[in-house]
Design a protein around this motif. Structure first.
Motif, mmCIF file in Angstrom:
data_model
loop_
_atom_site.group_PDB
_atom_site.id
_atom_site.type_symbol
_atom_site.label_atom_id
_atom_site.label_comp_id
_atom_site.label_asym_id
_atom_site.label_seq_id
_atom_site.Cartn_x
_atom_site.Cartn_y
_atom_site.Cartn_z
ATOM 1 N N LEU A 1 0.825 -1.212 0.000
ATOM 2 C CA LEU A 1 0.000 0.000 0.000
ATOM 3 C C LEU A 1 0.858 1.260 0.000
ATOM 4 N N ILE A 2 1.939 1.219 0.771
ATOM 5 C CA ILE A 2 2.854 2.367 0.796
ATOM 6 C C ILE A 2 3.505 2.564 -0.560
ATOM 7 N N TYR B 1 0.999 4.107 -2.876
ATOM 8 C CA TYR B 1 0.794 5.495 -2.460
ATOM 9 C C TYR B 1 1.935 6.379 -2.935
ATOM 10 N N SER C 1 1.672 9.416 -5.591
ATOM 11 C CA SER C 1 2.098 10.771 -5.222
ATOM 12 C C SER C 1 3.108 11.320 -6.220
ATOM 13 N N ALA D 1 -3.760 8.617 -4.500
ATOM 14 C CA ALA D 1 -2.911 8.755 -3.310
ATOM 15 C C ALA D 1 -3.763 8.923 -2.058
ATOM 16 N N PHE E 1 -5.378 5.508 -1.124
ATOM 17 C CA PHE E 1 -4.469 4.554 -0.496
ATOM 18 C C PHE E 1 -3.978 5.039 0.866
ATOM 19 N N SER E 2 -3.934 6.339 1.086
ATOM 20 C CA SER E 2 -3.575 6.831 2.412
ATOM 21 C C SER E 2 -4.668 6.476 3.421
ATOM 22 N N MET F 1 -4.420 2.700 4.001
ATOM 23 C CA MET F 1 -3.324 2.368 4.920
ATOM 24 C C MET F 1 -3.725 2.599 6.367
#
Length: 262
Positions: A184-185, A188, A192, A200, A203-204, A207
């Motif tokens: 996920l990071i 993201y 971004s 972004a 997904f933030s 997360m």
């Protein structure tokens, strides 16, 4: 709260938000106490191979809500009083950094740690006594203190074992969060860098949801496991079946040494 709303929120909205927050906290408190008492009843029933339904467990928790609430409040008030006393000792050390005050600080810290451990044991055993023995709060405190003082070594052994289990579970949880959050990071960061702001943002949020979900599962499992372990130990101690490993080893060693001398 008006600062959080940018200073433009109407008064009725602030009152409504405060009311909703208060109601949510009260609901969480009630559910926590009811689930605590219900879980104790369920653990002992299952340990003795007795069938119990979730409805029966909840009813047991509801019936014992007020005694369990009183017990929890008394333990928390006692702990807060201890913390205030410890804070006062710290203020003396800060104002006058003499050797005598440093000794007082060390002594107060040791006393605080011991007192917190004792209060924790008495709280768990006391609530178990309320649920399983149907005693009042005063007799539950006396019974809990009797079981703790009579089996100090065994209680400390149990606490040490659960502490080690918590460390292992915590490390496993950190690894699980890293493994789950890593993809996920990565997505993201790619979103971004490529200015896909909506992706972004999505997904933030994802997360955060995954992190909170994994954390809640770990905390819930750990709390349930610890409470179940202490309740089963309480039942064993009530039946005079519990004996510390250190005590058994010591008795075995003394027995063998006695045989050799003979």
């Amino acid at each position: 709260m008006s600062a959080w709303l940018g200073g433009t929120g109407p008064l009725w909205l602030e009152i409504l938000m405060g009311f909703l927050v208060t109601v949510c906290l009260l609901v969480i408190l009630v559910l926590a106490i009811v689930c605590q008492a219900g879980l104790i009843k369920s653990v002992i029933s299952l340990d003795k191979a007795k069938r119990i339904t979730p409805n029966q467990a909840i009813q047991s928790g509801v019936k014992l809500f007020w005694p369990a609430l009183k017990f929890n409040i008394l333990s928390k008030v006692f702990l807060i009083a201890l913390l205030f006393g410890f804070s006062w000792v710290i203020s003396l050390v800060v104002l006058d950094n003499s050797l005598l005050n440093l000794v007082m600080y060390a002594t107060a810290f040791v006393v605080l740690v011991i007192a917190v451990i004792v209060v924790h044991f008495i709280t768990v055993f006391g609530i178990a006594s309320l649920v399983l023995k149907k005693t009042d709060v005063v007799h539950a405190v006396k019974n809990a203190f009797r079981l703790f003082s009579k089996n100090i070594v065994l209680n400390l052994e149990m606490g040490l074992i659960l502490f080690c289990i918590n460390i292992v579970v915590g490390l496993a949880g950190v690894i699980a969060i890293i493994v789950v959050e890593a993809p996920l990071i990565l997505v993201y960061m790619l979103a971004s860098l490529t200015s896909w702001n909506l992706l972004a943002l999505l997904f933030s949020v994802l997360m955060l949801v995954v992190f909170v979900a994994v954390l809640l599962v770990l905390v819930a499992w750990s709390s349930t496991f610890q409470l179940a372990s202490w309740v089963i130990l309480f039942d064993e101690l009530e039946a005079n079946r519990g004996e510390a490993k250190v005590s058994r080893l010591t008795a075995h060693l003394i027995k063998r040494l006695t045989r050799k001398r003979k």
